[in-house]
Design an enzyme around this catalytic site. Structure first.
Site, PDB file in Angstrom:
ATOM      1  N   ASN A 116      34.073 -45.955  11.669  1.00 43.57           N
ATOM      2  CA  ASN A 116      33.322 -45.676  12.630  1.00 43.57           C
ATOM      3  C   ASN A 116      32.688 -44.980  11.696  1.00 43.57           C
ATOM      4  OD1 ASN A 116      33.529 -42.829  13.238  1.00 43.57           O
ATOM      5  ND2 ASN A 116      35.560 -42.891  13.072  1.00 43.57           N
ATOM      6  N   PHE A 120      29.154 -38.090  15.873  1.00 46.45           N
ATOM      7  CA  PHE A 120      29.966 -36.826  16.772  1.00 46.45           C
ATOM      8  C   PHE A 120      29.163 -36.833  18.444  1.00 46.45           C
ATOM      9  CE2 PHE A 120      30.299 -32.650  13.297  1.00 46.45           C
ATOM     10  CZ  PHE A 120      32.144 -33.536  13.539  1.00 46.45           C
ATOM     11  N   SER A 179      33.985 -34.953   8.259  1.00 45.38           N
ATOM     12  CA  SER A 179      32.701 -36.114   8.520  1.00 45.38           C
ATOM     13  C   SER A 179      32.276 -36.811   8.588  1.00 45.38           C
ATOM     14  CB  SER A 179      32.483 -36.588  10.283  1.00 45.38           C
ATOM     15  OG  SER A 179      32.417 -37.128  11.042  1.00 45.38           O
ATOM     16  N   THR A 182      28.137 -37.243  10.453  1.00 44.82           N
ATOM     17  CA  THR A 182      27.184 -36.431  10.349  1.00 44.82           C
ATOM     18  C   THR A 182      26.426 -36.275   9.017  1.00 44.82           C
ATOM     19  OG1 THR A 182      27.751 -35.483  12.442  1.00 44.82           O
ATOM     20  CG2 THR A 182      26.623 -34.806  11.709  1.00 44.82           C
ATOM     21  N   LYS A 217      40.116 -29.232   8.890  1.00 43.27           N
ATOM     22  CA  LYS A 217      40.141 -30.251   9.025  1.00 43.27           C
ATOM     23  C   LYS A 217      39.633 -31.031   7.143  1.00 43.27           C
ATOM     24  CE  LYS A 217      40.789 -34.667  11.099  1.00 43.27           C
ATOM     25  NZ  LYS A 217      40.745 -35.816  12.293  1.00 43.27           N
ATOM     26  N   ASN A 246      41.075 -36.377   6.978  1.00 41.47           N
ATOM     27  CA  ASN A 246      39.738 -37.002   7.918  1.00 41.47           C
ATOM     28  C   ASN A 246      39.543 -38.391   7.370  1.00 41.47           C
ATOM     29  OD1 ASN A 246      37.336 -37.830   9.604  1.00 41.47           O
ATOM     30  ND2 ASN A 246      37.144 -35.542   9.634  1.00 41.47           N
TER      31      ASN A 246
END
Length: 340
Positions: A116, A120, A179, A182, A217, A246
Site C-alpha cells: 500500500n 495517511f 510509514s 509520507t 510504532k 509497520n
C-alpha cells in the site's frame, strides 16, 4: 466459507473498492436484528485466561486489529463483534487529506501480501472524534501522524493536535513515524527528533488529570543499532511500549509481478523480520516495556511465534484480509489450549 467462497469473489475486484464495499456491507448487516448476536456467537471467544493487563488497561484477549483498517473510526463497534480484544483506529492527522493518487493498494496473492501507498488518507481527527463518541465499550487505540504538507520541523504540532483531540476518546496512543508513504516521515525515527517528539507528547500527557499510555510504532527496516536507540529513547521519554512493526520497503523473496510497486509491504513476507525485531527488543531491553507484535500473522502458529518471541499482544491486518475473521477465533482457541 470465507476462504473458499467469499475471498475468491472479493479478490476479483480492486482492493480499495472492496474495502469500502465490505465496510458498507458489514455496517448494513449489523443493523439486521439478531445478526450481531449471531456473529458474536460464531467468532467471539470469552475466557478469563485470555485477558491481558498492560499499562493500566484490561484487554479481553490479546488479538487486536491494527491501524489502517478502520482509519476513520467508522466501523470499530461492528468489527469488535468478530472477536477482537482491541481495535486501533487511524492513522489520523489534524486536517483531512486525500492521500496519494490511486491506484495505491495492491494484492500480491502469490506472496499472501499487500503493498500500500495510501499516504495517511483520512477525514481528519475531528470527524473521527465524533464517531468515537458512539463507542459501545470497545478498547480503542488512537494512531496519530502528521499531515503531508507539514514539514518535519513542525511535526510536533500535528501530533500534539491529534493527541489533545483524541485524548478523551481513546484508551492508548500510537505515534506513527514509520510509514513509508509520507515523504520524509521516517526521518522522525532518528534519535534526536523522535526523543523531542515523544517528550513533547509526554509533557501534554502528564498535564492531564490521568495520563494515558503512549506507544511508538516502528519500521521493520531499522538496523540493530537503531533498535538500540529505540530502547534508549523509551527509557529516556518513559513512554509505555512499542508496536513492532509497520510495513517494510524490502522486497526480498517476493514472487508476484507487483513486487515493484512503490509502498509498504505487509503480510506473510514480513513475518520473520517482524518476529526478529520483537525478539531483539525484548532481549536487549530485558523486557523493560510491553511490545505489540504485528506483521505476517496468518495463522494461530504465527501468533504464538510472536508471543513466544516477546510480544504481549498481537495485531492483525493483512492476515485478517487473507484468512478472514476465523483467524481471530483460531488464535484465541490456540492460546486456551496452550499451557499457562
Amino acid at each position: 466459507m470465507y476462504k473458499s467462497i467469499i475471498r475468491p469473489i472479493l479478490f476479483c475486484f480492486d482492493p480499495e473498492n472492496v474495502h469500502h464495499f465490505t465496510f458498507s456491507l458489514i455496517r448494513s448487516l449489523s443493523k439486521i436484528p439478531g445478526l450481531k448476536q449471531l456473529i458474536r456467537s460464531i467468532y467471539l471467544v470469552e475466557d478469563k485466561r485470555l485477558e491481558r493487563n498492560l499499562f493500566g488497561l484490561k484487554f479481553k484477549n490479546p488479538v487486536g486489529l491494527a491501524a489502517g483498517f478502520d482509519k476513520d473510526a467508522k466501523l470499530f463497534n461492528e468489527l469488535s463483534n468478530f472477536g477482537f480484544g482491541f481495535i486501533e483506529i487511524g492513522t489520523l492527522t489534524p486536517k483531512p487529506q486525500g492521500g496519494n493518487p490511486k491506484k495505491r493498494l495492491f494484492r500480491l496473492k502469490e506472496d499472501s501480501a499487500i503493498i500500500n501507498r495510501m499516504g495517511f488518507n483520512n477525514g481528519g481527527v475531528i470527524e473521527a472524534v465524533e464517531r468515537l463518541k458512539k463507542n459501545n465499550g470497545v478498547l480503542i487505540g488512537g494512531n496519530i501522524g502528521k499531515n503531508k504538507t507539514t514539514p518535519n520541523e513542525h511535526a510536533v504540532n500535528d501530533y500534539e493536535t491529534c493527541f489533545d483531540a483524541l485524548f478523551e476518546y481513546v484508551d492508548y496512543f500510537v505515534v506513527n513515524v514509520s510509514s513509508p508513504n509520507t515523504p520524509n516521515l521516517r526521518a522522525l525515527q532518528d534519535k534526536e527528533p523522535l526523543t523531542q517528539l515523544l517528550k513533547a507528547l509526554q509533557v501534554l500527557n502528564f498535564k492531564k488529570p490521568k495520563s494515558k499510555p503512549i506507544l511508538l510504532k516502528i519500521a521493520p527496516d531499522l538496523t540493530n543499532e537503531q533498535l538500540l536507540d529505540i530502547i534508549d529513547i523509551i527509557a529516556t521519554t518513559k513512554i509505555d511500549g512499542v508496536i513492532a512493526t509497520n510495513t517494510t520497503i524490502s522486497r526480498e523473496g517476493l514472487r508476484s509481478e507487483k513486487k515493484l510497486e512503490v509502498g509498504g509491504l505487509s503480510g506473510q513476507p514480513l513475518s520473520n523480520r517482524s518476529t526478529d525485531v520483537i525478539r531483539f527488543l525484548a532481549k536487549e531491553s530485558n523486557k523493560a516495556f510491553p511490545i505489540i507484535g504485528v506483521g505476517g500473522i496468518h495463522s494461530a502458529e504465527d501468533a504464538l511465534e510472536k508471543l513466544d518471541a516477546g510480544a504481549d499482544l498481537i495485531q492483525l491486518y493483512t492476515g485478517f484480509i487473507y484468512e478472514g475473521p476465523k483467524l481471530i477465533k483460531d488464535i484465541n482457541k490456540k492460546l486456551l489450549n496452550k499451557p499457562f
